[in-house]
Design an enzyme around this catalytic site. Structure first.
Site, PDB file in Angstrom:
ATOM      1  N   SER A 123      14.193  74.795  64.151  1.00 58.02           N
ATOM      2  CA  SER A 123      13.511  75.985  63.626  1.00 58.02           C
ATOM      3  C   SER A 123      13.148  75.852  62.149  1.00 58.02           C
ATOM      4  O   SER A 123      13.891  75.249  61.357  1.00 58.02           O
ATOM      5  CB  SER A 123      14.447  77.189  63.798  1.00 58.02           C
ATOM      6  OG  SER A 123      14.024  78.277  63.017  1.00 58.02           O
ATOM      7  N   GLU A 125      13.566  78.050  60.177  1.00 58.25           N
ATOM      8  CA  GLU A 125      14.628  78.743  59.443  1.00 58.25           C
ATOM      9  C   GLU A 125      15.563  77.735  58.753  1.00 58.25           C
ATOM     10  O   GLU A 125      16.255  78.078  57.802  1.00 58.25           O
ATOM     11  CB  GLU A 125      15.392  79.657  60.418  1.00 58.25           C
ATOM     12  CG  GLU A 125      16.435  80.570  59.811  1.00 58.25           C
ATOM     13  CD  GLU A 125      15.901  81.776  59.020  1.00 58.25           C
ATOM     14  OE1 GLU A 125      14.738  82.168  59.226  1.00 58.25           O
ATOM     15  OE2 GLU A 125      16.659  82.304  58.186  1.00 58.25           O
ATOM     16  N   TYR A 149      22.281  81.428  61.368  1.00 58.82           N
ATOM     17  CA  TYR A 149      21.360  80.866  62.376  1.00 58.82           C
ATOM     18  C   TYR A 149      20.765  79.540  61.886  1.00 58.82           C
ATOM     19  O   TYR A 149      20.802  78.526  62.587  1.00 58.82           O
ATOM     20  CB  TYR A 149      20.243  81.889  62.665  1.00 58.82           C
ATOM     21  CG  TYR A 149      19.129  81.338  63.540  1.00 58.82           C
ATOM     22  CD1 TYR A 149      19.240  81.350  64.925  1.00 58.82           C
ATOM     23  CD2 TYR A 149      17.962  80.800  62.979  1.00 58.82           C
ATOM     24  CE1 TYR A 149      18.228  80.831  65.728  1.00 58.82           C
ATOM     25  CE2 TYR A 149      16.950  80.287  63.774  1.00 58.82           C
ATOM     26  CZ  TYR A 149      17.082  80.312  65.152  1.00 58.82           C
ATOM     27  OH  TYR A 149      16.082  79.789  65.935  1.00 58.82           O
TER      28      TYR A 149
HETATM   29  P1  NAP Z   1      14.882  83.956  73.293  1.00 60.79           P
HETATM   30  O1  NAP Z   1      13.761  84.671  73.951  1.00 60.79           O
HETATM   31  O2  NAP Z   1      15.905  84.738  72.540  1.00 60.79           O
HETATM   32  O3  NAP Z   1      15.647  83.106  74.429  1.00 60.79           O
HETATM   33  C1  NAP Z   1      16.886  82.526  74.184  1.00 60.79           C
HETATM   34  C2  NAP Z   1      17.450  82.050  75.500  1.00 60.79           C
HETATM   35  O4  NAP Z   1      18.752  81.459  75.268  1.00 60.79           O
HETATM   36  C3  NAP Z   1      17.681  83.173  76.527  1.00 60.79           C
HETATM   37  O5  NAP Z   1      17.318  82.692  77.792  1.00 60.79           O
HETATM   38  C4  NAP Z   1      19.194  83.392  76.447  1.00 60.79           C
HETATM   39  O6  NAP Z   1      19.739  83.886  77.626  1.00 60.79           O
HETATM   40  C5  NAP Z   1      19.657  81.961  76.227  1.00 60.79           C
HETATM   41  N1  NAP Z   1      21.024  81.876  75.726  1.00 60.79           N
HETATM   42  C6  NAP Z   1      21.536  82.436  74.599  1.00 60.79           C
HETATM   43  N2  NAP Z   1      22.827  82.112  74.454  1.00 60.79           N
HETATM   44  C7  NAP Z   1      23.147  81.323  75.507  1.00 60.79           C
HETATM   45  C8  NAP Z   1      24.327  80.667  75.929  1.00 60.79           C
HETATM   46  N3  NAP Z   1      25.461  80.760  75.220  1.00 60.79           N
HETATM   47  N4  NAP Z   1      24.310  79.935  77.067  1.00 60.79           N
HETATM   48  C9  NAP Z   1      23.174  79.847  77.796  1.00 60.79           C
HETATM   49  N5  NAP Z   1      22.013  80.449  77.449  1.00 60.79           N
HETATM   50  C10 NAP Z   1      22.016  81.174  76.322  1.00 60.79           C
HETATM   51  O7  NAP Z   1      14.341  82.834  72.298  1.00 60.79           O
HETATM   52  P2  NAP Z   1      12.900  82.099  72.262  1.00 60.79           P
HETATM   53  O8  NAP Z   1      12.031  82.842  71.330  1.00 60.79           O
HETATM   54  O9  NAP Z   1      12.465  81.818  73.644  1.00 60.79           O
HETATM   55  O10 NAP Z   1      13.296  80.755  71.512  1.00 60.79           O
HETATM   56  C11 NAP Z   1      13.667  79.587  72.248  1.00 60.79           C
HETATM   57  C12 NAP Z   1      14.431  78.647  71.329  1.00 60.79           C
HETATM   58  O11 NAP Z   1      13.602  78.266  70.237  1.00 60.79           O
HETATM   59  C13 NAP Z   1      15.701  79.218  70.709  1.00 60.79           C
HETATM   60  O12 NAP Z   1      16.626  78.168  70.610  1.00 60.79           O
HETATM   61  C14 NAP Z   1      15.257  79.658  69.332  1.00 60.79           C
HETATM   62  O13 NAP Z   1      16.361  79.670  68.452  1.00 60.79           O
HETATM   63  C15 NAP Z   1      14.256  78.581  69.015  1.00 60.79           C
HETATM   64  N6  NAP Z   1      13.187  78.956  68.090  1.00 60.79           N
HETATM   65  C16 NAP Z   1      12.448  80.056  68.335  1.00 60.79           C
HETATM   66  C17 NAP Z   1      11.404  80.370  67.492  1.00 60.79           C
HETATM   67  C18 NAP Z   1      10.536  81.582  67.739  1.00 60.79           C
HETATM   68  O14 NAP Z   1       9.830  81.981  66.798  1.00 60.79           O
HETATM   69  N7  NAP Z   1      10.519  82.130  68.942  1.00 60.79           N
HETATM   70  C19 NAP Z   1      11.103  79.538  66.387  1.00 60.79           C
HETATM   71  C20 NAP Z   1      11.879  78.401  66.195  1.00 60.79           C
HETATM   72  C21 NAP Z   1      12.919  78.102  67.064  1.00 60.79           C
HETATM   73  P3  NAP Z   1      19.940  85.477  77.854  1.00 60.79           P
HETATM   74  O15 NAP Z   1      18.636  85.945  78.423  1.00 60.79           O
HETATM   75  O16 NAP Z   1      21.077  85.512  78.795  1.00 60.79           O
HETATM   76  O17 NAP Z   1      20.257  86.083  76.514  1.00 60.79           O
HETATM   77  O1  F7E Z   2      11.849  88.548  61.205  1.00 60.16           O
HETATM   78  C1  F7E Z   2      11.509  90.898  58.405  1.00 60.16           C
HETATM   79  C2  F7E Z   2      12.724  90.002  58.400  1.00 60.16           C
HETATM   80  O2  F7E Z   2      13.348  88.697  63.177  1.00 60.16           O
HETATM   81  C3  F7E Z   2      10.711  88.173  60.472  1.00 60.16           C
HETATM   82  C4  F7E Z   2      13.245  83.781  65.265  1.00 60.16           C
HETATM   83  O3  F7E Z   2      12.440  83.486  66.368  1.00 60.16           O
HETATM   84  O4  F7E Z   2      11.645  82.897  63.712  1.00 60.16           O
HETATM   85  C5  F7E Z   2      12.365  84.054  64.068  1.00 60.16           C
HETATM   86  O5  F7E Z   2      13.194  84.466  62.991  1.00 60.16           O
HETATM   87  C6  F7E Z   2      10.751  88.814  59.099  1.00 60.16           C
HETATM   88  C7  F7E Z   2      12.045  88.637  58.321  1.00 60.16           C
HETATM   89  O6  F7E Z   2      11.969  86.599  62.755  1.00 60.16           O
HETATM   90  C8  F7E Z   2      12.414  93.925  60.184  1.00 60.16           C
HETATM   91  O7  F7E Z   2      13.573  90.292  57.293  1.00 60.16           O
HETATM   92  C9  F7E Z   2      11.513  93.409  58.269  1.00 60.16           C
HETATM   93  O8  F7E Z   2      11.754  88.328  56.988  1.00 60.16           O
HETATM   94  O9  F7E Z   2      10.839  88.624  63.539  1.00 60.16           O
HETATM   95  P1  F7E Z   2      12.013  88.195  62.757  1.00 60.16           P
HETATM   96  P2  F7E Z   2      12.711  85.493  61.864  1.00 60.16           P
HETATM   97  O10 F7E Z   2      13.913  86.020  61.217  1.00 60.16           O
HETATM   98  O11 F7E Z   2      11.687  84.853  60.993  1.00 60.16           O
HETATM   99  C10 F7E Z   2      12.449  81.751  63.367  1.00 60.16           C
HETATM  100  C11 F7E Z   2      11.519  80.611  63.040  1.00 60.16           C
HETATM  101  C12 F7E Z   2      13.453  81.445  64.412  1.00 60.16           C
HETATM  102  O12 F7E Z   2      13.795  80.283  64.635  1.00 60.16           O
HETATM  103  C13 F7E Z   2      14.181  82.608  65.004  1.00 60.16           C
HETATM  104  O13 F7E Z   2      14.774  82.242  66.254  1.00 60.16           O
HETATM  105  O14 F7E Z   2      10.587  90.226  59.267  1.00 60.16           O
HETATM  106  N1  F7E Z   2      11.768  92.247  58.933  1.00 60.16           N
HETATM  107  N2  F7E Z   2      11.905  94.447  59.025  1.00 60.16           N
HETATM  108  C14 F7E Z   2      12.329  92.530  60.117  1.00 60.16           C
HETATM  109  N3  F7E Z   2      12.751  91.737  61.127  1.00 60.16           N
HETATM  110  C15 F7E Z   2      13.265  92.332  62.229  1.00 60.16           C
HETATM  111  N4  F7E Z   2      13.667  91.550  63.278  1.00 60.16           N
HETATM  112  N5  F7E Z   2      13.375  93.693  62.339  1.00 60.16           N
HETATM  113  C16 F7E Z   2      12.966  94.540  61.320  1.00 60.16           C
HETATM  114  O15 F7E Z   2      13.081  95.754  61.453  1.00 60.16           O
END
Ligand code: NAP
Ligand code: F7E
Length: 320
Positions: A123, A125, A149
């Site tokens: 990520s 992050e 995270y």
């Molecule tokens: P998501 O919708 O939150 O999906 C996460 C998945 O992980 C869900 O199926 C969840 O199952 C499963 N999971 C969580 N804890 C687990 C455990 N202990 N054992 C088995 N399964 C578990 O996330 P996503 O947006 O699809 O992201 C996919 C991956 O990419 C994640 O690793 C995330 O950190 C990474 N990522 C996401 C983004 C983004 O912007 N979306 C960016 C960079 C990296 P449940 O349904 O049971 O909770």
């Molecule tokens: O927040 C601000 C918050 O939770 C984006 C995950 O997929 O991308 C994601 O992480 C921004 C942050 O995503 C609210 O402070 C303001 O600056 O949508 P977010 P994230 O934290 O960037 C990375 C790449 C991953 O890997 C992660 O899995 O928005 N913000 N107000 C808020 N965010 C949330 N959630 N809720 C608020 O009310």
């Protein structure tokens, strides 16, 4: 026919990746956790011809049994505690799930099927507030994460690089920047803003309460990003790849765009509550995906506005 195993198959990316792999003729298996609300278990994948197995990343034996049963050609580790704000509340769980568990997965591949290709959902992050002088983050940018995270993801990222070098595994990191879709969890900021704005438009909510709206993110579409995951595992050499659009917007901008689209003025409805802020914030993300463009031929197909349009239409339809 190739066989793929996906952890996190029930998540946003797991569901789109399954669709992509099925369209390419793969046999797709996925690991799901047991949910007390059975309907939530597979709501994103119930339309798909995939085989699910119960397992949990925190129960390595459960994953090992599935892995040895399926013997996949490609193993995508998408499972994670994926919410950055929540990772401050459950840091140990986050470290174990997003960090240590990846060590068990890599050992499994090394011991039972070393030719299986391994994808790790890394990520942006992990960069924290580190940014190159030209204003972009890329594969060579130093990583100084600012959340449990990000720290856990960096642990896993380094394990993947270590297993690649030490044991010759095809183990790859996709360093994905934020990606969204109608299937995004509704407590991530894009989906929260869009869902609440549509609710306000239809008289179902009065206000949108947010945390820090000055941070900036590089948002792409999950469908584009799962194509990159597949390309990363099907390249002739394993490596680490930034996947991003290269464009960044603030949360404040996103509010204006979404409310403007619905003919409303964001400033009338957006309120602040510190409970949505983080103990440490990542201020700006903007990725340089040149390596993925050149090496994999990957390009995003969705524009930012097309993605927002799709998400607004999703909620318009759902709330009707
Ligand atoms: P998501 O919708 O939150 O999906 C996460 C998945 O992980 C869900 O199926 C969840 O199952 C499963 N999971 C969580 N804890 C687990 C455990 N202990 N054992 C088995 N399964 C578990 O996330 P996503 O947006 O699809 O992201 C996919 C991956 O990419 C994640 O690793 C995330 O950190 C990474 N990522 C996401 C983004 C983004 O912007 N979306 C960016 C960079 C990296 P449940 O349904 O049971 O909770
Ligand atoms: O927040 C601000 C918050 O939770 C984006 C995950 O997929 O991308 C994601 O992480 C921004 C942050 O995503 C609210 O402070 C303001 O600056 O949508 P977010 P994230 O934290 O960037 C990375 C790449 C991953 O890997 C992660 O899995 O928005 N913000 N107000 C808020 N965010 C949330 N959630 N809720 C608020 O009310």
């Amino acid at each position: 026919m190739k066989t793929a195993l996906i952890t996190g198959i029930s998540g946003q990316d797991g569901s789109y990746l399954s669709e992509l792999l099925l369209s390419k003729g793969y046999e797709v298996h996925g690991i799901v956790r047991r949910h007390s609300v059975a309907e939530s278990q597979a709501s994103r994948i119930e339309h798909l011809d995939v085989t699910t197995h119960y397992g949990d990343l925190l129960d390595p034996g459960s994953i090992e049994r599935v892995f040895c049963d399926v013997m996949p050609d490609e193993f995508y580790n998408l499972a994670a505690m994926s919410h950055v704000r929540v990772s401050f509340d459950v840091p140990e769980f986050t470290m174990k799930t997003n960090g240590l568990a990846v060590f068990h997965l890599l050992e499994m591949v090394r011991n039972y099927r070393p030719l299986c290709k391994f994808y790790q959902a890394s990520s942006s992050e992990m960069f924290g507030n580190s940014i190159d002088v030209d204003g972009y983050q890329r594969e060579s940018t130093p990583m100084h994460p600012v959340s449990p995270y990000g720290i856990a993801k960096l642990h896993a990222y380094n394990l993947v690089r270590h297993y690649r070098k030490a044991y010759g595994l095809f183990a790859a990191n996709g360093i994905l920047f934020n990606h969204e879709s109608p299937r995004r969890g509704s407590n991530f900021v894009t989906q929260k803003i869009i869902k609440t704005a549509v609710q306000i438009k239809h008289g179902l909510a009065d206000e949108l309460v947010l945390g820090n709206i000055d941070s900036q993110r590089d948002w792409g579409h999950s469908k584009d990003y799962v194509r990159a995951m597949h390309a990363i595992l099907n390249h002739n050499k394993s490596g680490d790849f930034v996947v991003a659009t290269g464009r960044t917007q603030s949360i404040r901008d996103l509010c204006s765009i979404v409310f403007g689209y619905l003919n409303m003025d964001a400033s009338e409805y957006v309120k602040h509550d510190p409970k949505y802020t983080r103990p440490e914030e990542l201020d700006i993300l903007r990725g340089d995906a040149s390596k993925a463009h050149k090496t994999l031929g990957w390009e995003p197909e969705y524009s930012f506005l097309e993605m927002v349009d799709e998400m607004i239409k999703h909620w318009e339809k759902k709330l009707k």
